[in-house]
Design a protein around this motif. Structure first.
Motif, PDB file in Angstrom:
ATOM      1  N   ALA A   1       0.834  -1.205   0.000  1.00  0.00           N
ATOM      2  CA  ALA A   1       0.000   0.000   0.000  1.00  0.00           C
ATOM      3  C   ALA A   1       0.868   1.253   0.000  1.00  0.00           C
ATOM      4  O   ALA A   1       2.009   1.254   0.470  1.00  0.00           O
ATOM      5  CB  ALA A   1      -0.916  -0.009   1.212  1.00  0.00           C
ATOM      6  N   HIS A   2       0.289   2.323  -0.530  1.00  0.00           N
ATOM      7  CA  HIS A   2       0.954   3.633  -0.533  1.00  0.00           C
ATOM      8  C   HIS A   2       1.357   4.000   0.895  1.00  0.00           C
ATOM      9  O   HIS A   2       0.590   3.854   1.830  1.00  0.00           O
ATOM     10  CB  HIS A   2      -0.011   4.691  -1.106  1.00  0.00           C
ATOM     11  CG  HIS A   2       0.456   6.092  -0.895  1.00  0.00           C
ATOM     12  ND1 HIS A   2       1.444   6.655  -1.648  1.00  0.00           N
ATOM     13  CD2 HIS A   2       0.076   7.038   0.015  1.00  0.00           C
ATOM     14  CE1 HIS A   2       1.659   7.892  -1.233  1.00  0.00           C
ATOM     15  NE2 HIS A   2       0.831   8.144  -0.233  1.00  0.00           N
ATOM     16  N   GLY A   3       2.610   4.447   1.088  1.00  0.00           N
ATOM     17  CA  GLY A   3       3.118   4.876   2.390  1.00  0.00           C
ATOM     18  C   GLY A   3       3.766   3.766   3.207  1.00  0.00           C
ATOM     19  O   GLY A   3       4.418   4.043   4.200  1.00  0.00           O
ATOM     20  N   GLU A   4       3.560   2.505   2.793  1.00  0.00           N
ATOM     21  CA  GLU A   4       4.178   1.397   3.509  1.00  0.00           C
ATOM     22  C   GLU A   4       5.586   1.144   2.984  1.00  0.00           C
ATOM     23  O   GLU A   4       5.928   1.540   1.875  1.00  0.00           O
ATOM     24  CB  GLU A   4       3.322   0.139   3.381  1.00  0.00           C
ATOM     25  CG  GLU A   4       2.025   0.220   4.138  1.00  0.00           C
ATOM     26  CD  GLU A   4       1.251  -1.093   4.104  1.00  0.00           C
ATOM     27  OE1 GLU A   4       1.780  -2.096   3.566  1.00  0.00           O
ATOM     28  OE2 GLU A   4       0.123  -1.117   4.604  1.00  0.00           O
ATOM     29  N   THR A   5       6.386   0.468   3.811  1.00  0.00           N
ATOM     30  CA  THR A   5       7.759   0.146   3.414  1.00  0.00           C
ATOM     31  C   THR A   5       7.931  -1.354   3.302  1.00  0.00           C
ATOM     32  O   THR A   5       7.186  -2.121   3.920  1.00  0.00           O
ATOM     33  CB  THR A   5       8.780   0.686   4.445  1.00  0.00           C
ATOM     34  OG1 THR A   5       8.503   0.112   5.712  1.00  0.00           O
ATOM     35  CG2 THR A   5       8.748   2.200   4.533  1.00  0.00           C
ATOM     36  N   VAL A   6       8.915  -1.751   2.518  1.00  0.00           N
ATOM     37  CA  VAL A   6       9.302  -3.159   2.414  1.00  0.00           C
ATOM     38  C   VAL A   6      10.794  -3.254   2.720  1.00  0.00           C
ATOM     39  O   VAL A   6      11.564  -2.348   2.419  1.00  0.00           O
ATOM     40  CB  VAL A   6       9.000  -3.765   1.022  1.00  0.00           C
ATOM     41  CG1 VAL A   6       7.526  -3.843   0.778  1.00  0.00           C
ATOM     42  CG2 VAL A   6       9.702  -3.023  -0.072  1.00  0.00           C
ATOM     43  N   VAL A   7      11.172  -4.365   3.317  1.00  0.00           N
ATOM     44  CA  VAL A   7      12.579  -4.602   3.652  1.00  0.00           C
ATOM     45  C   VAL A   7      13.320  -5.016   2.393  1.00  0.00           C
ATOM     46  O   VAL A   7      12.898  -5.918   1.671  1.00  0.00           O
ATOM     47  CB  VAL A   7      12.704  -5.691   4.744  1.00  0.00           C
ATOM     48  CG1 VAL A   7      14.156  -6.057   4.974  1.00  0.00           C
ATOM     49  CG2 VAL A   7      12.049  -5.226   6.032  1.00  0.00           C
ATOM     50  N   VAL A   8      14.418  -4.348   2.121  1.00  0.00           N
ATOM     51  CA  VAL A   8      15.254  -4.649   0.955  1.00  0.00           C
ATOM     52  C   VAL A   8      16.369  -5.613   1.333  1.00  0.00           C
ATOM     53  O   VAL A   8      16.774  -6.458   0.555  1.00  0.00           O
ATOM     54  CB  VAL A   8      15.833  -3.350   0.362  1.00  0.00           C
ATOM     55  CG1 VAL A   8      16.792  -3.628  -0.761  1.00  0.00           C
ATOM     56  CG2 VAL A   8      14.721  -2.430  -0.084  1.00  0.00           C
ATOM     57  N   GLY A   9      16.877  -5.488   2.547  1.00  0.00           N
ATOM     58  CA  GLY A   9      17.963  -6.340   3.012  1.00  0.00           C
ATOM     59  C   GLY A   9      18.535  -5.801   4.302  1.00  0.00           C
ATOM     60  O   GLY A   9      18.078  -4.788   4.831  1.00  0.00           O
ATOM     61  N   PRO A  10      19.542  -6.471   4.823  1.00  0.00           N
ATOM     62  CA  PRO A  10      20.146  -6.010   6.082  1.00  0.00           C
ATOM     63  C   PRO A  10      20.977  -4.747   5.870  1.00  0.00           C
ATOM     64  O   PRO A  10      21.414  -4.445   4.758  1.00  0.00           O
ATOM     65  CB  PRO A  10      21.028  -7.181   6.490  1.00  0.00           C
ATOM     66  CG  PRO A  10      21.362  -7.869   5.208  1.00  0.00           C
ATOM     67  CD  PRO A  10      20.170  -7.685   4.307  1.00  0.00           C
ATOM     68  N   CYS A  11      21.197  -4.047   6.957  1.00  0.00           N
ATOM     69  CA  CYS A  11      22.056  -2.860   6.919  1.00  0.00           C
ATOM     70  C   CYS A  11      23.497  -3.299   6.694  1.00  0.00           C
ATOM     71  O   CYS A  11      23.837  -4.470   6.839  1.00  0.00           O
ATOM     72  CB  CYS A  11      21.940  -2.093   8.226  1.00  0.00           C
ATOM     73  SG  CYS A  11      20.284  -1.430   8.496  1.00  0.00           S
ATOM     74  N   GLY A  12      24.349  -2.364   6.363  1.00  0.00           N
ATOM     75  CA  GLY A  12      25.759  -2.659   6.116  1.00  0.00           C
ATOM     76  C   GLY A  12      26.500  -3.071   7.368  1.00  0.00           C
ATOM     77  O   GLY A  12      25.966  -3.037   8.482  1.00  0.00           O
ATOM     78  N   GLU A  13      27.759  -3.452   7.181  1.00  0.00           N
ATOM     79  CA  GLU A  13      28.606  -3.887   8.288  1.00  0.00           C
ATOM     80  C   GLU A  13      28.691  -2.802   9.354  1.00  0.00           C
ATOM     81  O   GLU A  13      28.885  -1.627   9.055  1.00  0.00           O
ATOM     82  CB  GLU A  13      30.001  -4.217   7.779  1.00  0.00           C
ATOM     83  CG  GLU A  13      30.908  -4.785   8.828  1.00  0.00           C
ATOM     84  CD  GLU A  13      32.296  -5.107   8.298  1.00  0.00           C
ATOM     85  OE1 GLU A  13      33.184  -5.275   9.121  1.00  0.00           O
ATOM     86  OE2 GLU A  13      32.474  -5.175   7.077  1.00  0.00           O
ATOM     87  N   GLY A  14      28.533  -3.203  10.596  1.00  0.00           N
ATOM     88  CA  GLY A  14      28.613  -2.268  11.708  1.00  0.00           C
ATOM     89  C   GLY A  14      27.286  -1.630  12.066  1.00  0.00           C
ATOM     90  O   GLY A  14      27.229  -0.757  12.917  1.00  0.00           O
ATOM     91  N   TYR A  15      26.215  -2.059  11.408  1.00  0.00           N
ATOM     92  CA  TYR A  15      24.889  -1.510  11.670  1.00  0.00           C
ATOM     93  C   TYR A  15      23.904  -2.633  11.933  1.00  0.00           C
ATOM     94  O   TYR A  15      24.029  -3.729  11.387  1.00  0.00           O
ATOM     95  CB  TYR A  15      24.391  -0.692  10.473  1.00  0.00           C
ATOM     96  CG  TYR A  15      25.137   0.597  10.277  1.00  0.00           C
ATOM     97  CD1 TYR A  15      24.634   1.786  10.793  1.00  0.00           C
ATOM     98  CD2 TYR A  15      26.351   0.630   9.602  1.00  0.00           C
ATOM     99  CE1 TYR A  15      25.309   2.984  10.613  1.00  0.00           C
ATOM    100  CE2 TYR A  15      27.035   1.820   9.427  1.00  0.00           C
ATOM    101  CZ  TYR A  15      26.520   2.988   9.936  1.00  0.00           C
ATOM    102  OH  TYR A  15      27.191   4.158   9.771  1.00  0.00           O
ATOM    103  N   ALA A  16      22.878  -2.358  12.757  1.00  0.00           N
ATOM    104  CA  ALA A  16      21.793  -3.295  13.002  1.00  0.00           C
ATOM    105  C   ALA A  16      20.546  -2.756  12.322  1.00  0.00           C
ATOM    106  O   ALA A  16      20.410  -1.550  12.118  1.00  0.00           O
ATOM    107  CB  ALA A  16      21.549  -3.434  14.505  1.00  0.00           C
TER     108      ALA A  16
END
Length: 190
Positions: free
Chosen positions: A17-32
């Protein structure tokens, strides 16, 4: 008047839906967290790191040799998890040895003997990690030979042996683990 927004569709065909987000993948090294993209009227926006959280450095270590010699260059690289933006030492290094505050590398030829415990700290805006480095730098020693007693670097060995008619002793300087030339400067005429 009611405004209608179009939904987006993932590569798997799932509606978003408009305004919702989807996960693309994990954050880079050193980030959660996860990298996301948001649906805006039927089109996904740019990938965002807004949900990524910086982690503090952890597990900081160095692997020094059991000891180093005065004058020999030493080079120690840090090992740690996540990222670090600054390094500092809470204790002093011997003259000639430095800690790079950006990379954490410890380098240089020590100009003096030492046996110290030096706390090194890696940090970023999320926190820090510390490691206590045991740094041992020894002066080269001239081993006893041909009747000359052993001597530490920078000192002189001395023994009896002035010519007949003279009193005192002969000396030999110890430089970098090797005896220098014999000197009779301490032999005085009787």
């Amino acid at each position: 008047v009611e405004r209608a927004f179009q939904a987006c569709e993932t590569e798997d065909g799932e509606p978003v839906a408009h305004g919702e987000t989807v996960v693309v993948g994990p954050c880079g090294e050193g980030y959660a967290g996860s990298r996301v993209k948001q649906c805006v009227n039927g089109v996904f926006g740019e990938v965002s790191d807004a949900q990524c959280e910086l982690l503090p450095p952890s597990g900081l270590t160095y692997e020094p040799a059991p000891f180093y010699w005065v004058g020999d260059a030493l080079s120690l690289a840090p090992s740690f998890a996540n990222t670090a933006s600054a390094f500092r030492a809470n204790d002093s290094f011997p003259a000639g040895v430095t800690l790079d505050p950006a990379s954490g590398h410890i380098e240089g030829p020590s100009e003096e003997p030492c046996d110290r415990f030096i706390e090194v700290v890696a940090s970023n805006s999320a926190g820090e990690s510390a490691f206590v480095l045991h740094l041992v730098v020894r002066a080269r020693v001239c081993e006893a030979q041909d009747g000359w007693p052993a001597a530490a670097w920078g000192e002189s060995s001395r023994k009896e042996g002035c010519e007949e008619g003279y009193e005192g002793f002969l000396t030999r300087p110890c430089e970098d683990g090797v005896f220098g030339a014999v000197s009779d400067a301490e032999c005085l005429l009787s």
